[in-house]
Design a protein around this motif. Structure first.
Motif, short mmCIF file in Angstrom:
data_model
loop_
_atom_site.label_atom_id
_atom_site.label_comp_id
_atom_site.label_asym_id
_atom_site.label_seq_id
_atom_site.Cartn_x
_atom_site.Cartn_y
_atom_site.Cartn_z
N ILE A 1 -1.34 2.60 -3.79
CA ILE A 1 -1.53 1.10 -3.89
C ILE A 1 -0.42 0.38 -3.50
N HIS A 2 -0.45 -0.51 -2.57
CA HIS A 2 0.20 -1.47 -1.98
C HIS A 2 -0.03 -2.77 -2.17
N PHE A 3 0.94 -3.46 -3.34
CA PHE A 3 0.67 -4.72 -3.53
C PHE A 3 1.45 -5.80 -2.52
N HIS A 4 0.89 -6.86 -2.35
CA HIS A 4 1.43 -8.02 -1.75
C HIS A 4 2.15 -8.74 -2.76
N GLY A 5 3.07 -9.37 -2.57
CA GLY A 5 4.12 -9.87 -3.64
C GLY A 5 5.43 -9.45 -3.60
N HIS B 1 -3.21 -12.88 -3.72
CA HIS B 1 -2.67 -12.14 -2.75
C HIS B 1 -3.54 -10.94 -2.97
N LEU B 2 -3.16 -9.90 -2.43
CA LEU B 2 -4.08 -8.75 -1.89
C LEU B 2 -3.39 -7.30 -2.64
N TYR B 3 -4.24 -6.39 -2.81
CA TYR B 3 -3.57 -5.02 -3.05
C TYR B 3 -4.69 -4.13 -2.00
N HIS B 4 -3.96 -2.98 -1.62
CA HIS B 4 -4.56 -2.02 -0.70
C HIS B 4 -4.06 -0.70 -0.69
N CYS B 5 -4.84 0.17 -0.21
CA CYS B 5 -4.15 1.50 -0.08
C CYS B 5 -3.48 1.27 1.26
#
Ligand code: CU
Ligand code: CU
Length: 267
Positions: free
Chosen positions: A76-80, A113-117
């Motif tokens: 999981i890659h979080f923006h922020g 924001h967004l989170y994604h693999c």
């Protein structure tokens, strides 16, 4: 339902008044329905596309326990803001099938924001469905409004690196027979996110009215007043408006191709 939510979310008040917000997120392979009778072999967070919305107030501590129950390595890659150890996108940070990793960071800045693999090949891991909204509310809350998350996404059903189905929130044309209900005179706030893979841009166009745009949701004053908003892949915006008239108001991508392949709905 709250009892279902309690399995995956817990909050604890900290001495400074902010919250520790603990989430349980797991990756799992699952077939999802993207149009009536049309199924897609997705990779999901918690069995759904988009994944659950992670929400915090600026200054809270976010702790996400990520379990990979899928058949491929994921992250999981979080923006922020976060230190590199929590990035999830750097070499060596893949979480292997069966393994667990805990992501922990302070929630900032406020915005949508967004989170994604972030596992390679990235376009495949994102396109398969591993993404979700990450909303950070400002300490001084936004004015009351009816809120919704709208994720612009698309699906390549024959794996030729082009999309066959486009949607807002995964299911093509879902809001045509079943419009989103809003109230005349009451403010509406949309957390809009573009995660469409294979196409450089996507857009939201709303009929019969205009809306305020807060790009990335990081400023308190709108930067645009428009009826058509274009977002690059990964870009987000908060859209606010108030309906003046009762009746049906169409919304869709202003790329006609996307609209005709499912990215269309009604308020
Ligand atoms: Cu992945
Ligand atoms: Cu990203």
């Amino acid at each position: 339902p709250p009892e279902e939510r309690a399995k995956f979310y817990r909050e604890t008040r900290r001495p400074d008044g902010s919250l520790l917000r603990e989430y349980e997120i797991f990756a799992v392979d699952r077939e999802i329905e993207i149009a009536p009778g049309m199924f897609f072999p997705a990779w999901t967070f918690n069995g759904q596309v988009p994944g659950p919305t992670i929400r915090a107030t600026e200054g809270d501590r976010v702790k996400v326990t990520f379990r990979n129950l899928g058949t491929h390595p994921h992250t999981i890659h979080f923006h922020g803001w976060h230190p590199p150890e929590m990035d999830g996108g750097l070499p060596g940070q893949e979480v292997e099938p069966g393994a667990t990793f805990v992501y922990e960071f302070d929630a900032e800045p406020f915005g949508v924001h967004l989170y994604h693999c972030h596992t390679v090949p990235l376009k495949r891991h994102i396109h398969k469905g591993l993404y979700g909204a990450f909303i950070i509310d400002p300490r001084d809350p936004r004015p009351a409004a009816d809120e919704m998350v709208m994720v612009m996404n698309a699906f390549d059903t024959n794996f030729d690196a082009e999309n066959e189905v486009y949607a807002a929130n995964t299911v093509a044309n879902a809001y045509m027979p079943d419009p989103i209900r809003v109230t005349v005179g009451r403010p509406v706030r949309i957390y809009l996110i573009n995660v469409t893979e294979f196409d450089l841009i996507n857009s939201l166009h709303l009929h019969g009215m205009f809306f305020d745009v807060f790009r990335t949701g990081t400023m308190r004053t709108p930067s645009e007043h428009t009826d058509t908003l274009m977002l690059c892949q990964g870009e987000r915006a908060i859209v606010e408006t108030t309906f003046r008239y009762p009746g049906d108001f169409m919304f869709h991508a202003h790329q006609s191709e996307f609209a005709e392949l499912g990215w269309m709905g009604l308020f």
